[in-house]
Structures are given as C-alpha cells and as structure tokens.
Write a protein that holds these residues in place. Structure first.
Motif, PDB file in Angstrom:
ATOM      1  N   PRO A  51      -1.357   8.365  -5.566  1.00  0.00           N
ATOM      2  CA  PRO A  51      -1.347   7.058  -6.238  1.00  0.00           C
ATOM      3  C   PRO A  51      -1.638   7.174  -7.729  1.00  0.00           C
ATOM      4  O   PRO A  51      -1.067   6.436  -8.529  1.00  0.00           O
ATOM      5  N   ALA A  95       2.130   1.650  -3.555  1.00  0.00           N
ATOM      6  CA  ALA A  95       1.062   2.144  -4.429  1.00  0.00           C
ATOM      7  C   ALA A  95       0.701   3.598  -4.122  1.00  0.00           C
ATOM      8  O   ALA A  95       0.079   4.264  -4.936  1.00  0.00           O
ATOM      9  N   ARG A 101       0.836  -1.205   0.000  1.00  0.00           N
ATOM     10  CA  ARG A 101       0.000   0.000   0.000  1.00  0.00           C
ATOM     11  C   ARG A 101       0.869   1.253   0.000  1.00  0.00           C
ATOM     12  O   ARG A 101       0.504   2.276  -0.571  1.00  0.00           O
ATOM     13  N   LEU A 135      -1.149   4.417  -1.435  1.00  0.00           N
ATOM     14  CA  LEU A 135      -2.445   4.437  -0.767  1.00  0.00           C
ATOM     15  C   LEU A 135      -2.303   4.781   0.710  1.00  0.00           C
ATOM     16  O   LEU A 135      -3.280   5.021   1.403  1.00  0.00           O
ATOM     17  N   GLU A 136      -1.062   4.783   1.208  1.00  0.00           N
ATOM     18  CA  GLU A 136      -0.808   5.237   2.572  1.00  0.00           C
ATOM     19  C   GLU A 136       0.479   6.058   2.562  1.00  0.00           C
ATOM     20  O   GLU A 136       1.251   6.001   1.614  1.00  0.00           O
ATOM     21  N   GLU A 137       0.674   6.812   3.650  1.00  0.00           N
ATOM     22  CA  GLU A 137       1.849   7.672   3.709  1.00  0.00           C
ATOM     23  C   GLU A 137       2.870   7.064   4.666  1.00  0.00           C
ATOM     24  O   GLU A 137       2.506   6.593   5.740  1.00  0.00           O
ATOM     25  N   LEU A 138       4.137   7.117   4.265  1.00  0.00           N
ATOM     26  CA  LEU A 138       5.175   6.517   5.100  1.00  0.00           C
ATOM     27  C   LEU A 138       5.541   7.421   6.278  1.00  0.00           C
ATOM     28  O   LEU A 138       5.249   8.619   6.275  1.00  0.00           O
TER      29      LEU A 138
END
Lengths: 545, 331
Positions: B79, B53, B50, B55-58
């Motif tokens: 994304p 892609a 994710r 779809l989430e932030e690190l």
C-alpha cells in the motif's frame, strides 16, 4: 482454486515476516516436539514399576487436588467477586483490591507459611493451647492441606475473571429478572451464575494449570503428583526416559484442559452481548447486618490468603534475620532480579515480534497457527525444562565431540535458562500487548501505510507510541512471574547462580523453613506491584467499556 | 480520456472461499472523475476499496493504477508504494500527533514538506489549526484534516470510505459540497464508498452499484435513476413499488409477462388523469410533516402504500400513473 493458482498466491504472499514468524514458532515448539520425539526411544527401566505401583497414585492425587481446589476457588472467588461488584458494604473499596493480594504469595511459600501456622510451636497450636484444648493438633502436611494452600493462593484468578464479567455485564438483565419477581439471591443462581460460567471456568482453568505446574508445595507436603514424580524419575532414579513418559501423560491432561475450556465456550459469547451501557456502578445497599456479614465474607479469604501467612513469615524473618541476611543473600537477590529483568526484556521483545510478524505475515495458515506460540504458559515448567534440557545436552555433546568447545555451552548456562523462561512466559507478555494493540483502530496503521510508510516505520511512528502501557504491564508481569518461578529454575539454573525462589526452597527442604521467610517476603513484596497494578487496569477497563 | 484506475475481473473471498466478498468485478475510472460506490452493507464496497488501496490481497483479477499493474495473483505492490490516498470512515487521525504532524506524515522527503502541508490545510480551510491535536477538533474539522492528510502527498487516486457517515444531517450537506469542491479543485481521481444514494447523486460523475459482491450497474447519476437495470438498483434510489399481477389487474394495465415491472412512488398521482387509474379506499393516514403516508385498498382488494404531499380529503381517492413512468427489468 487450482494448485497452480494457489502456488502463485502463496509465492506472492510469502514475505520475510512469514519466515521470521516461522522461526519464532519453531523455537517455541522445540521443547514440546522434543518430548514427543523422545517417546519413541522407549521408557526407562523403572517405567514398569511406576505404572504398577505409583502411576495410579499420581493420577488419583492430581485428580483429587483438582477437585478440591476447584470447589474452594469457586466458593471463594465467585462469592467475593459477586459481593464486591453488586453491593455496598464497609471497606468494599479496600477489599476489592485486597482480594487480589493472595496472588502475590506463590503456592510454595503459602505452603511453608501454613506448615508453620499449624506446626508444633505455630500460631494455631498457641491459640488452641491458650483456650485450654491442650494437645489438639491438625495434621496439615497432606493432600487436604495442599489443596487448601494451593486454592488460597490461586483463587484470585477466579475472582478476577468473574469480577471482570460482573463489571462488564449489563444490569438490565438482572433488573428484568427482578421485575419478573425473582429475588436478588435467586437471580444470582438462576441467571448470573449460568451467564458467568464461561468466565468462571476460564479462571478455573488457569488455577488448574497452576495446580498441575506446582512442584514446591507438593514436594514439601510429601504429596506425590505428576510433577514430583517427573522430578524423582529424573533426579533420584536418573531415568530421563521415564520422566519424559510421565511428562507426556501430564501434557495430554493439560491439552485436555485447554480443549475443554475452548469447548465450553463454543457457543457462548455472553460477555459481548452489549445490552446496555449501564453496569454495576449502581450498587445495592443491603441492611446494616448484611453489610457487616458481606465485609466479613470478603475479609476471610484476604486474611487466610495474605495476612496470616505474611504474619507467620514476618515472625520467622525476625527470628532468622541475623542468620540469613549476609553477602550471599544480597548476591542472590541481585542475581534473581538481574535474571528476571533481562529475561523479561527478551520475552517482551519476542512477544512483540510474534505479534507484529503475525500481523505482517500474509499467509493465512501461519496467521492462524501463531497462537500456538503462546501455549507455553499452559505447559508445566518442569516439562519445558526437560524439553529444553534434552536438546541442549545433545547439542553440547555434539559440540564437544567435534572439538568445537571443551565445556557445556548451553546446558546449565543462562542461555538455556533464559530460553526456557521465554517459552514458558511468552503468553504472559503476549496478552497485554495483544489487547493493547487491538485497542488501536486498524485504520490507524492502514492509513500510515497508505500514506507511504512501510510496516517498520508504521510500527515505530504509530503503533509503538500507542502500546507503551501494554509494554510496561507485559514487562512487569513477566518480571514477577520469573522471580516466583520454581520448578523450571530448579532444573535449569547454572550451578553457580541462585535465585530467591530456589534459595527459599532449599532452606525449606533442609528443615530450615523459618530461614525461607526472608527470601519469601522479598518475593511477595515485589509481586505486590502487579497485584495492585492489575486491579487498576481492571477498573480502568471497566470504566472505559 | 485516459483511465486512472482500471480493474478487471476482480474477485476476493474470505474464510477459505466460503464467503464471496467480490465476484468478477471489472470497471475503470477516468482521470479526474469522482466515482461513487453504492450498495447495501455486505455488498463488497469496503473490500473493493481495501483491495485498491493494497490493504488486502486479491484472489484473482488485476488492478492497474495509472497504467501500472499494482495487484494480480503474482504481484502485490504494498500500500505504501501505490500512491493511493485514503480518507477513513473514522478518519484515523493519529491521536499522538498534531494536525500539522498528521498532514506532514505522508509527504515524501522534500525541503518544503511543511509548506506543502500548510498549503493543503489552507485549501481545506483549516489555517491556524496546525498545532491542535485531533481530539481538540470537531467532527467536521477532523474530517477536513483527514482529507488534507490524504491529499498532501498528491496521490493518483483518492479513496473515501463512507466519508460523511459520522456527521449529522446538517453538517453532512454542507461538508459534502465543500469536500467535493476541494477534490475537484485538485483534479485528483476519487472513488468514494457510501450507502447514502443522495451523496452519490449529488457529487459523483459516475455511480457504481454493487450487490452481493457483483457489479450490477455503472452509469452516470441521471441515467442510473431513469434507467435502473434491476429492481435492486431502482429501490436504492427511492421507494419503488413492484407491479405484481394483483396491482396490474387493479390498474388494468396488462404488462409483458417475461419482465419485471415497477413504479417509483413519486410517479404515482392522486386524483389526476393518467394512463392507468384505480379507485382506492384509504385505510390509514400517517401524517409525516411535509407529506403523508397513505395505506390504500384498491378496487380488487390489493393493498398499496403511497407517500404524497398533496392534501387528501375524503375516504376514497383515485390513484394512478402514466405508462412512460413504468420501469421494466429483465428478471
């Protein structure tokens, strides 16, 4: 994480949706913040008098109302919900949705109808006289009568929430209980009632919020509650400051209720315990005698909460039709529907924006506080009215002083009224939208994004087509709620505009309660739509789960 | 060879840092390679893809795709702008769009949109299904539509999330080979998540093992099988018996004290000559069709479970293994 790291993260995640979300949340919070801020101005001159002489009455009456109503709605709501979801009996299918109908009769209209039923030439006195008990009368216009009319119009909240629970709950627990030698009747009290407690209380809290919100019924029956007290302080005593102090106390009670509801559910996730897919679709078939008894038990609240008051209103409507049915009435009807229509559209739009801005926003803190946006429904309409009135008066005054305008732009105009409605009913629109959007698998919008479409296009191409039913139910529910709304409308409506609810209230207050029948019936008729609609949704959800 | 996907020091946690989903993970995937991400549930596999892609932030670290920085603490490319394709676990086909509309969805503006979509559908063997709706297709067909939809925009990296978990065993094997043949044909760099090590061994050029959010090993399939770096990795690829003190005494095989040793079940032999042998009494025999499972009591009373496909008669047997098959880990 150090501060620099946090700052970079915040800066990276901050987007325009976060800002827009913040604006919506601020707009919703203004009325409540206003009450809080105005407390610092100090109370009005009569505050001391109110604290010494009437505050105790308000507290006592509100508390008694809460207790009486809780008992009645639980007895009516839970027992009928259990019977229709567990047993076969004659007319069960019809009673199942008939039991929701009392929700279409607003409490103040129920109050007028029952005042008629128990009045001097009402149905009750006619029956009593006919059986030879001449002169036997029941004084209904007191706190007990008020508790009854509030409960009988509000018990479907508990009925619906308990029935949803009973329908979703797996039978295998009950079967296990039966196998352990506990009878159906005992199992109900030992097993099902404790399990259903969170669901019952959730419905009960909704009832209590409505009880605290009621103005029409309490003022007509002459019972002093917080709501009537707030009205009196503002409009009879002319002391907004005192009204705000009373509002603050009421707000604390309401927030207490919300916290209580959250607290009682803290460890309970009974409903999500998926033990078996089988539910009460397999209903028990008791003895014939019991079956008839069950039909009767379920019929009583339908009769008291819908048939009897509607008959009373129909009798009145026939008597007063010629007087009430005129151009003014038609104008009011159109205005009423027009306001409800436009406001419902705006409310659904704002709810939609709130839902999706929250989704698109990436800042955790804002995400978790977005639920505050839907608190309005818990807050009595009268408090929202005051919370909107105070700042709008202030802005109008400022605009006139600066010679920007010569008349009121916000106060007593549709702008302020619509704004107040949106704050109050945002939750009504938000919930069906949220639940229908939760049903869409997250991977659908994710895959749209991975395939190159941004938030906006993903919304229009994927999410919007899939939540259309949610949008429709949100719109209908808000539309009806606005049509029924009384205290907020009474305070906020423009002078030259009227609604059916306000007109009915005016007739009743002017000792012409029979003339209130026609507008009341029109409201009930319109409100029947979602009552039936809600039942269909409930059945559909039960069969899906 | 040039790395298409480059990940350095990637970390991500949830619940305000309480749950660490990924902890300082670094690796790269070469152009055209198929990389499998394997691990138990909760090991951070889904979080990893994710994050790739978008779809989430690190929380920290960097992700580069085709040498372009797409995510860091200061930057997060949406994304839709990453040119990453994804096949979701439940396929996520848009239920209100036809097969063709689903596949066309992600193709950038061009005159030949429809042609590209038809071509891709042809590639996955679904010619003639354009007008159907997702609910009219079988599980395997839906899978292939999802693949076509992800491939049609010609992504730099293709992600597959548990691509075969919804299919039955028969279908799984057939489709696995089909899907990866198609992927190889397109030459796209692919990364796929699975909890089934058979999938990984069968098709991946490289396998990446995650445990509790940490990358524990990354290797080619055969290397990973032969030289696992921990008992966790070894046990992911088949039943493994840890050689504790008791077993070492039973087999009379003194091993170094500072490491942990294990033997794969398939390396255990019955009634054969080998380096270390022990007499064993059969306590329980469970017939499992092609093989049987034996519960053994060794010389010194230690118990051992063994799976064998050789016919075993009698009450006692000789069980043993060779020293070359002993796996050693620094633990």
């Amino acid at each position: 994480m150090n501060i620099k790291h946090r700052f970079f993260k915040f800066k990276r995640d901050l987007n325009r949706w976060s800002l827009l979300l913040l604006i919506i949340l601020a707009a919703v919070a203004i009325p409540i913040l206003t009450i809080g801020l105005k407390l610092f101005d100090g109370p009005g001159d009569s505050w001391g008098h109110i604290v010494d002489y009437v505050l105790f009455d308000y507290l006592q009456n509100s508390l008694l109302l809460a207790i009486f109503c809780s008992i009645i709605v639980i007895v009516f709501g839970v027992s009928t919900a259990w019977l229709v979801s567990r047993f076969h009996f004659p007319f069960r299918k019809q009673l199942e949705w008939l039991l929701i109908l009392p929700l279409s009769v607003p409490a103040y209209i129920m109050a007028y109808a029952y005042a008629g039923v128990f009045g001097y030439s009402g149905l009750f006195s006619n029956i009593v006289d006919a059986v030879g008990l001449d002169g036997f009368r029941i004084d209904f216009m007191n706190i007990y009568g008020l508790s009854f009319v509030l409960s009988i119009s509000l018990f479907p909240y508990v009925y619906v929430s308990s029935r949803t629970f009973f329908l979703a709950q797996a039978t295998n627990l009950l079967e296990a209980s039966r196998m352990l030698g506990i009878s159906e009747f005992k199992s109900f009290f030992k097993l099902i009632f404790p399990l259903a407690r969170p669901a019952i209380i959730a419905g009960l809290v909704l009832v209590l919020m409505e009880v605290l919100n009621d103005y029409g019924a309490a003022s007509y029956y002459g019972v002093s509650t917080f709501t009537t007290g707030i009205f009196r302080s503002w409009f009879s005593l002319g002391e907004p400051e005192t009204a705000i102090y009373l509002s603050a106390i009421l707000l604390i009670i309401v927030f207490g209720l919300i916290l209580f509801e959250k607290w009682q559910r803290r460890h309970m996730n009974f409903t999500s315990a998926k033990t078996s897919k089988q539910n009460y679709s397999s209903k028990l078939r008791p003895k014939k005698g019991h079956q008839i008894l069950f039909s009767l038990i379920c019929f009583v609240p339908v009769c008291l909460g819908f048939i009897l008051p509607v008959i009373q209103l129909l009798i009145w409507a026939k008597q007063t039709f010629a007087k009430v049915w005129n151009v003014e009435f038609i104008t009011i009807t159109l205005e009423s529907f027009g306001i409800a229509f436009i406001t419902a559209l705006i409310t659904v739009l704002v709810a939609l924006l709130l839902l999706f801005f929250t989704k698109w926003n990436k800042i955790e803190l804002l995400k978790s506080s977005s639920k505050l946006g839907v608190l309005g429904y818990a807050i009595p309409g009268i408090i929202i009215a005051i919370g909107v009135l105070v700042p709008s008066l202030y802005i109008d005054k400022w605009l006139i002083e600066k010679n920007i305008t010569s008349k009121l732009i916000l106060n007593a105009t549709l702008i302020a009224l619509v704004y107040a409605y949106v704050v109050r009913f945002l939750a009504v629109a938000y919930q069906p939208l949220e639940s229908s959007s939760l049903k869409i698998d997250r991977s659908l919008s994710d895959s749209s994004k991975v395939l190159g479409e941004g938030n906006f296009k993903t919304f229009f191409k994927i999410e919007f087509p899939l939540i259309r039913t949610g949008l429709l139910s949100a719109f209908i529910l808000v539309f009806i709620d606005i049509l029924k709304e009384l205290p907020l409308t009474l305070i906020m409506k423009p002078y030259d505009v009227n609604t059916l609810a306000v007109k009915a209230f005016e007739y009743a207050s002017d000792e012409m309660v029979s003339s209130a029948a026609l507008p009341s019936l029109l409201i009930i008729l319109t409100a029947l739509v979602p009552a039936i609609f809600l039942n269909k949704l409930l059945l559909k959800n039960a069969s899906n789960s | 060879m040039q790395a298409t996907l480059n990940i350095s020091n990637l970390s991500k946690s949830y619940d305000q840092g309480k749950v660490k989903a990924l902890d300082d993970v670094s690796f790269f995937v070469n152009k055209g390679d198929i990389c499998a991400v394997v691990g138990e549930s909760g090991s951070g596999k889904t979080t990893l893809i994710r994050l790739i892609a978008g779809l989430e932030e690190l929380d920290s670290g960097e992700i580069h795709i085709e040498s372009q920085l797409v995510a860091s603490i200061k930057k997060n490319i949406a994304p839709e702008k990453r040119e990453v394709g994804m096949v979701f676990q439940e396929y996520a086909l848009f239920p209100h769009l036809s097969v063709l509309e689903n596949v066309v969805y992600g193709i950038k503006k061009s005159k030949s949109k429809k042609d590209v979509a038809l071509e891709t559908l042809n590639l996955v063997g679904l010619k003639g299904y354009e007008k159907r709706y997702p609910h009219e297709l079988s599980g395997g067909q839906q899978q292939r539509v999802a693949l076509a939809r992800a491939l049609a925009p010609k992504p730099s990296v293709l992600i597959l999330d548990e691509p075969f978990s919804n299919l039955d065993a028969m279908m799984r094997h057939r489709l696995r080979n089909e899907v990866f043949n198609i992927i190889k044909k397109t030459g796209v760099t692919a990364i796929f998540v699975t909890h089934d090590t058979q999938d990984a061994l069968a098709v991946a050029d490289e396998i990446l093992i995650l445990q509790n959010g940490k990358l524990v090993q990354k290797d080619e399939a055969s290397a990973l099988y032969k030289k696992p770096q921990s008992i966790y990795v070894a046990s992911l690829f088949g039943n493994t018996v840890q050689l504790n003190k008791g077993l070492q005494t039973a087999f009379k095989c003194p091993l170094k004290e500072d490491c942990c040793h294990a033997i794969r079940n398939e390396s255990l032999t019955v009634n054969q000559d080998c380096d270390y042998v022990s007499e064993a009494e059969i306590l329980k025999r469970t017939f499992l069709g092609t093989h049987s499972q034996l519960l053994l009591k060794l010389d010194n009373g230690e118990h051992l479970n063994v799976v064998t496909n050789e016919p075993v008669l009698g009450k006692t047997i000789k069980i043993g293994f060779n020293s070359k098959d002993v796996l050693a880990f620094d633990e």
